[in-house]
Design a protein around this motif. Structure first.
Motif, PDB file in Angstrom:
ATOM      1  N   MET A   1       0.823  -1.209   0.000  1.00  0.00           N
ATOM      2  CA  MET A   1       0.000   0.000   0.000  1.00  0.00           C
ATOM      3  C   MET A   1       0.859   1.262   0.000  1.00  0.00           C
ATOM      4  O   MET A   1       0.457   2.297  -0.547  1.00  0.00           O
ATOM      5  N   LYS A   2       2.043   1.188   0.582  1.00  0.00           N
ATOM      6  CA  LYS A   2       2.926   2.355   0.621  1.00  0.00           C
ATOM      7  C   LYS A   2       3.506   2.680  -0.745  1.00  0.00           C
ATOM      8  O   LYS A   2       4.006   3.788  -0.953  1.00  0.00           O
ATOM      9  N   LYS A   3       3.460   1.723  -1.686  1.00  0.00           N
ATOM     10  CA  LYS A   3       3.996   1.944  -3.027  1.00  0.00           C
ATOM     11  C   LYS A   3       3.034   2.733  -3.910  1.00  0.00           C
ATOM     12  O   LYS A   3       3.427   3.235  -4.961  1.00  0.00           O
ATOM     13  N   LYS A   4       1.748   2.796  -3.524  1.00  0.00           N
ATOM     14  CA  LYS A   4       0.715   3.537  -4.275  1.00  0.00           C
ATOM     15  C   LYS A   4       0.605   3.025  -5.717  1.00  0.00           C
ATOM     16  O   LYS A   4       0.657   3.790  -6.684  1.00  0.00           O
ATOM     17  N   LEU A   5       0.445   1.716  -5.851  1.00  0.00           N
ATOM     18  CA  LEU A   5       0.289   1.086  -7.155  1.00  0.00           C
ATOM     19  C   LEU A   5      -1.144   0.625  -7.346  1.00  0.00           C
ATOM     20  O   LEU A   5      -1.904   0.478  -6.384  1.00  0.00           O
ATOM     21  N   ASN A   6      -1.513   0.363  -8.602  1.00  0.00           N
ATOM     22  CA  ASN A   6      -2.843  -0.144  -8.934  1.00  0.00           C
ATOM     23  C   ASN A   6      -2.833  -1.667  -8.813  1.00  0.00           C
ATOM     24  O   ASN A   6      -2.839  -2.390  -9.804  1.00  0.00           O
ATOM     25  N   VAL A   7      -2.786  -2.144  -7.566  1.00  0.00           N
ATOM     26  CA  VAL A   7      -2.691  -3.588  -7.303  1.00  0.00           C
ATOM     27  C   VAL A   7      -4.087  -4.163  -7.130  1.00  0.00           C
ATOM     28  O   VAL A   7      -4.854  -3.715  -6.273  1.00  0.00           O
ATOM     29  N   LEU A   8      -4.422  -5.172  -7.948  1.00  0.00           N
ATOM     30  CA  LEU A   8      -5.726  -5.818  -7.854  1.00  0.00           C
ATOM     31  C   LEU A   8      -5.777  -6.804  -6.692  1.00  0.00           C
ATOM     32  O   LEU A   8      -6.756  -6.852  -5.947  1.00  0.00           O
ATOM     33  N   SER A   9      -4.717  -7.603  -6.544  1.00  0.00           N
ATOM     34  CA  SER A   9      -4.702  -8.624  -5.501  1.00  0.00           C
ATOM     35  C   SER A   9      -3.268  -9.042  -5.231  1.00  0.00           C
ATOM     36  O   SER A   9      -2.363  -8.791  -6.031  1.00  0.00           O
ATOM     37  N   VAL A  10      -3.062  -9.678  -4.088  1.00  0.00           N
ATOM     38  CA  VAL A  10      -1.756 -10.182  -3.669  1.00  0.00           C
ATOM     39  C   VAL A  10      -1.886 -11.685  -3.442  1.00  0.00           C
ATOM     40  O   VAL A  10      -2.831 -12.146  -2.781  1.00  0.00           O
ATOM     41  N   HIS A  11      -0.946 -12.472  -3.982  1.00  0.00           N
ATOM     42  CA  HIS A  11      -1.002 -13.930  -3.882  1.00  0.00           C
ATOM     43  C   HIS A  11       0.309 -14.449  -3.310  1.00  0.00           C
ATOM     44  O   HIS A  11       1.389 -14.099  -3.799  1.00  0.00           O
ATOM     45  N   LEU A  12       0.219 -15.281  -2.283  1.00  0.00           N
ATOM     46  CA  LEU A  12       1.377 -15.954  -1.711  1.00  0.00           C
ATOM     47  C   LEU A  12       1.512 -17.317  -2.387  1.00  0.00           C
ATOM     48  O   LEU A  12       0.605 -18.148  -2.305  1.00  0.00           O
ATOM     49  N   THR A  13       2.639 -17.554  -3.058  1.00  0.00           N
ATOM     50  CA  THR A  13       2.757 -18.745  -3.902  1.00  0.00           C
ATOM     51  C   THR A  13       4.106 -19.432  -3.702  1.00  0.00           C
ATOM     52  O   THR A  13       5.040 -18.884  -3.106  1.00  0.00           O
ATOM     53  N   SER A  14       4.175 -20.627  -4.254  1.00  0.00           N
ATOM     54  CA  SER A  14       5.420 -21.381  -4.358  1.00  0.00           C
ATOM     55  C   SER A  14       5.418 -22.114  -5.688  1.00  0.00           C
ATOM     56  O   SER A  14       4.554 -22.974  -5.925  1.00  0.00           O
ATOM     57  N   ALA A  15       6.339 -21.744  -6.577  1.00  0.00           N
ATOM     58  CA  ALA A  15       6.411 -22.410  -7.875  1.00  0.00           C
ATOM     59  C   ALA A  15       6.887 -23.847  -7.742  1.00  0.00           C
ATOM     60  O   ALA A  15       6.621 -24.680  -8.601  1.00  0.00           O
ATOM     61  N   LYS A  16       7.569 -24.163  -6.652  1.00  0.00           N
ATOM     62  CA  LYS A  16       8.082 -25.520  -6.446  1.00  0.00           C
ATOM     63  C   LYS A  16       6.977 -26.478  -6.020  1.00  0.00           C
ATOM     64  O   LYS A  16       6.849 -27.575  -6.555  1.00  0.00           O
ATOM     65  N   SER A  17       6.137 -26.066  -5.064  1.00  0.00           N
ATOM     66  CA  SER A  17       5.067 -26.935  -4.567  1.00  0.00           C
ATOM     67  C   SER A  17       3.708 -26.615  -5.182  1.00  0.00           C
ATOM     68  O   SER A  17       2.719 -27.261  -4.853  1.00  0.00           O
ATOM     69  N   LEU A  18       3.650 -25.598  -6.065  1.00  0.00           N
ATOM     70  CA  LEU A  18       2.417 -25.166  -6.742  1.00  0.00           C
ATOM     71  C   LEU A  18       1.392 -24.567  -5.773  1.00  0.00           C
ATOM     72  O   LEU A  18       0.231 -24.397  -6.134  1.00  0.00           O
ATOM     73  N   VAL A  19       1.808 -24.246  -4.567  1.00  0.00           N
ATOM     74  CA  VAL A  19       0.888 -23.628  -3.606  1.00  0.00           C
ATOM     75  C   VAL A  19       0.535 -22.220  -4.082  1.00  0.00           C
ATOM     76  O   VAL A  19       1.414 -21.426  -4.400  1.00  0.00           O
ATOM     77  N   GLY A  20      -0.754 -21.920  -4.135  1.00  0.00           N
ATOM     78  CA  GLY A  20      -1.218 -20.594  -4.507  1.00  0.00           C
ATOM     79  C   GLY A  20      -1.269 -20.322  -5.991  1.00  0.00           C
ATOM     80  O   GLY A  20      -1.745 -19.264  -6.405  1.00  0.00           O
ATOM     81  N   ILE A  21      -0.784 -21.227  -6.835  1.00  0.00           N
ATOM     82  CA  ILE A  21      -0.753 -20.978  -8.280  1.00  0.00           C
ATOM     83  C   ILE A  21      -2.158 -20.976  -8.865  1.00  0.00           C
ATOM     84  O   ILE A  21      -2.466 -20.217  -9.789  1.00  0.00           O
ATOM     85  N   SER A  22      -3.040 -21.825  -8.344  1.00  0.00           N
ATOM     86  CA  SER A  22      -4.399 -21.907  -8.901  1.00  0.00           C
ATOM     87  C   SER A  22      -5.146 -20.590  -8.740  1.00  0.00           C
ATOM     88  O   SER A  22      -5.900 -20.182  -9.634  1.00  0.00           O
ATOM     89  N   SER A  23      -4.952 -19.898  -7.611  1.00  0.00           N
ATOM     90  CA  SER A  23      -5.639 -18.617  -7.421  1.00  0.00           C
ATOM     91  C   SER A  23      -5.120 -17.572  -8.388  1.00  0.00           C
ATOM     92  O   SER A  23      -5.883 -16.725  -8.870  1.00  0.00           O
ATOM     93  N   VAL A  24      -3.821 -17.606  -8.707  1.00  0.00           N
ATOM     94  CA  VAL A  24      -3.275 -16.666  -9.682  1.00  0.00           C
ATOM     95  C   VAL A  24      -3.841 -16.957 -11.071  1.00  0.00           C
ATOM     96  O   VAL A  24      -4.204 -16.037 -11.815  1.00  0.00           O
ATOM     97  N   ALA A  25      -3.935 -18.238 -11.435  1.00  0.00           N
ATOM     98  CA  ALA A  25      -4.467 -18.606 -12.746  1.00  0.00           C
ATOM     99  C   ALA A  25      -5.911 -18.144 -12.910  1.00  0.00           C
ATOM    100  O   ALA A  25      -6.284 -17.591 -13.951  1.00  0.00           O
ATOM    101  N   SER A  26      -6.728 -18.351 -11.892  1.00  0.00           N
ATOM    102  CA  SER A  26      -8.124 -17.923 -11.983  1.00  0.00           C
ATOM    103  C   SER A  26      -8.234 -16.409 -12.032  1.00  0.00           C
ATOM    104  O   SER A  26      -9.084 -15.861 -12.736  1.00  0.00           O
ATOM    105  N   GLU A  27      -7.349 -15.708 -11.321  1.00  0.00           N
ATOM    106  CA  GLU A  27      -7.372 -14.243 -11.345  1.00  0.00           C
ATOM    107  C   GLU A  27      -6.985 -13.716 -12.721  1.00  0.00           C
ATOM    108  O   GLU A  27      -7.584 -12.764 -13.237  1.00  0.00           O
ATOM    109  N   ILE A  28      -5.986 -14.334 -13.342  1.00  0.00           N
ATOM    110  CA  ILE A  28      -5.571 -13.907 -14.680  1.00  0.00           C
ATOM    111  C   ILE A  28      -6.676 -14.149 -15.694  1.00  0.00           C
ATOM    112  O   ILE A  28      -6.983 -13.288 -16.533  1.00  0.00           O
TER     113      ILE A  28
END
Length: 564
Positions: free
Chosen positions: A247-274
């Motif tokens: 929030m301190k960066k003042k960017l047009n951020v739609l959402s924040v996702h915590l992920t791991s490319a190694k274990s695929l954790v959180g990747i599904s939420s990014v895919a659906s958001e895209i």
């Protein structure tokens, strides 16, 4: 004499542009002979001067009035001319995009995005001339993998990026400034930006001037390597901490996702958001994330499943991707682009040798290394000094890349290091620190015990820790860390004024005398930056001391949601 019929008169909107000099509309008049015309209307009975634009001069001396067809043609010509000027301006604005972005995607290596070439063997994009000719004949250049990518896929460390932010130790074919220039057009395009940030190096990998590249485009912020955080970390606290920092960066951020490319954790939420927010192209800078994203999207999108066959190369070398790589990942025709990363000169990776880069990348969960550590064997004098006065008067080396001098702290103060396990941490008295690190003799530990740099030759070429920064850290709550000291490209140090589990021997009056300040001195290589930030809540204790900030109604509306 019989009256002749009144001349046909009409008012056309096409004639309005020709009447700028007259307040009256211009009428077109058709006259067969210059004979007088009698009119019964009151307007025609008035005497009209010969200079009246509504009446031609006698004897055919006046200019012929434009016909309705002439006005129609003239209007169409003016509209066509204005449209041509508009299209020329629009084409001029997009000239750089159409010339560099799409052209490189047509004949580039699908692994790194470098333009294909057959002349220089050691350069990125090299392909055997016979293979190139055969693939070009069958229109299969988009399925070609260059020689550099083949070596990278087998674990070799081959850098290609030089300049300010580049990497030493190998031949440099492209500068970091040129890679950044390839992304400059994004601010003028309509795109969905997917920005990746390393949780281990959050401040160092978060581009400070990201607005210069993204413009007003919406951003999906993806925090990677979340699986490296210590065990029992409360990700609710981490997600809130990331949103507060964003929030301190003042960017047009739609959402924040915590992920791991190694274990695929959180990747599904990014895919659906895209797929929900898709508006043209998604631009990300991490090939490992791209591959994990394609793997997750392939479960629902056949186009993504087909794109997995020619996916970008991933390696431990920064600067693997050298050009935009187009991926047909959406069934509806949308494009996904893997772009070159923005190479930052202030990270540790920009100062070490290319062969030392793997030592900077954590490969397993971070494990806290605390000082003072009474489990480490010290001599009796050092142990007694630590127990009575804490870390005051000691210096701690983090490999050969950082030195922190403890100038003035409380006896209960503790420093906890979170970073790569390959880097050795050593503590010595400050009065002996220079001799321990810098003196060029057989007892010099840099390059031997303190690595990187590794080896005698690299240690002799090492410039040392040239940047020195004095810090005065204030603390208010003794039940939580005072701050984090983030070293760009390395990790962070949690500064706890009062370590948990240690007895409180300092009285309130002593705290007032010290004004609740800790004094430290940090030394790093010259371009490396040091960030003082709010402490990130990791481990079991992080969930206990972290406090959620109360939000106003307006903040709740504009604050991006985070997902895990």
């Amino acid at each position: 004499m019989a009256l002749k019929p009144l001349t046909s008169v009409f008012l056309s909107p096409l004639s309005l542009p020709h009447s700028s000099s007259s307040p009256f509309p211009k009428f077109s008049t058709i006259c067969r002979k210059p004979t007088p015309v009698l009119c019964q209307s009151q307007a025609c009975q008035q005497t009209t001067p010969t200079s009246d634009p509504f009446h031609p001069e006698p004897d055919g001396l006046g200019a012929a009035a434009p016909t309705r067809g002439d006005l129609f043609l003239e209007h169409n010509q003016s509209m066509a001319a204005s449209e041509a000027v508009f299209n020329a301006d629009k084409k001029k604005k997009k000239k750089k995009f159409s010339g560099s972005w799409k052209a490189s995607a047509a004949s580039a290596c699908y692994g790194c995005g470098a333009p294909l070439q057959t002349l220089e063997i050691d350069a990125p994009g090299f392909v055997d001339p016979e293979t190139y000719g055969l693939k070009k004949k069958h229109r299969q250049l988009r399925t070609v993998l260059c020689g550099r990518c083949r070596l990278l896929s087998h674990g070799q460390m081959i850098t290609a990026v030089g300049g300010n932010g580049g990497y030493s130790g190998a031949r440099q074919f492209i500068s970091a400034e040129e890679l950044r220039e390839k992304l400059s057009h994004l601010r003028h395009e309509k795109a969905l930006i997917v920005k990746l940030v390393d949780i281990v190096d959050f401040n160092g990998s978060f581009l400070a001037r990201v607005r210069d590249l993204a413009g007003a485009n919406p951003i999906i912020l993806v925090v990677t390597k979340i699986d490296l955080l210590p065990k029992e970390t409360d990700l609710n606290c981490v997600g809130d901490w990331v949103v507060e920092a964003t929030m301190k960066k003042k960017l047009n951020v739609l959402s924040v996702h915590l992920t791991s490319a190694k274990s695929l954790v959180g990747i599904s939420s990014v895919a659906s958001e895209i797929q929900k927010e898709k508006k043209g192209s998604a631009n990300v800078g991490k090939s490992a994330f791209i591959n994990a994203l394609l793997k997750m999207m392939a479960q629902k999108d056949p186009a993504a499943a087909a794109a997995q066959r020619y996916k970008p190369i991933q390696s431990a070398v920064p600067g693997t991707t050298l050009g935009p790589i187009q991926i047909d990942a959406f069934l509806g025709g949308g494009k996904l682009y893997d772009t070159p990363g923005v190479h930052l000169h202030h990270r540790q990776a920009a100062v070490v040798h290319s062969e030392d880069l793997p030592a900077l990348a954590p490969r397993s969960r971070l494990r806290a290394q605390c000082f003072p550590n009474f489990q480490v064997a010290f001599d009796d004098t050092t142990s007694s000094r630590i127990r009575s006065n804490g870390l005051n008067g000691f210096s701690i080396f983090w490999g050969g890349l950082m030195r922190i001098d403890v100038v003035k702290v409380l006896p209960q103060t503790r420093l906890t290091f979170f970073g790569p396990k390959a880097l050795n941490i050593q503590m010595v008295p400050t009065d002996k620190a220079d001799e321990f690190y810098q003196v060029p003799n057989e007892f010099k530990e840099v390059g031997v015990l303190l690595t990187p740099p590794t080896g005698k030759q690299r240690a002799e070429e090492w410039m040392g820790l040239e940047t020195e920064r004095q810090l005065q850290i204030k603390f208010e709550d003794i039940n939580r860390p005072a701050c984090d000291l983030a070293i760009s490209g390395l990790g962070w140090i949690a500064v706890e004024a009062f370590a948990a589990g240690r007895s409180l021997t300092t009285s309130d009056s002593d705290l007032e005398e010290t004004e609740k300040q800790l004094q430290l001195c940090i030394r790093v290589p010259k371009p490396v930056e040091i960030f003082v930030r709010p402490p990130i809540p990791v481990g079991k204790s992080g969930g206990e001391w972290y406090q959620y900030r109360e939000l106003t109604e307006k903040e709740v509306e504009v604050r991006p949601k985070w997902y895990f």
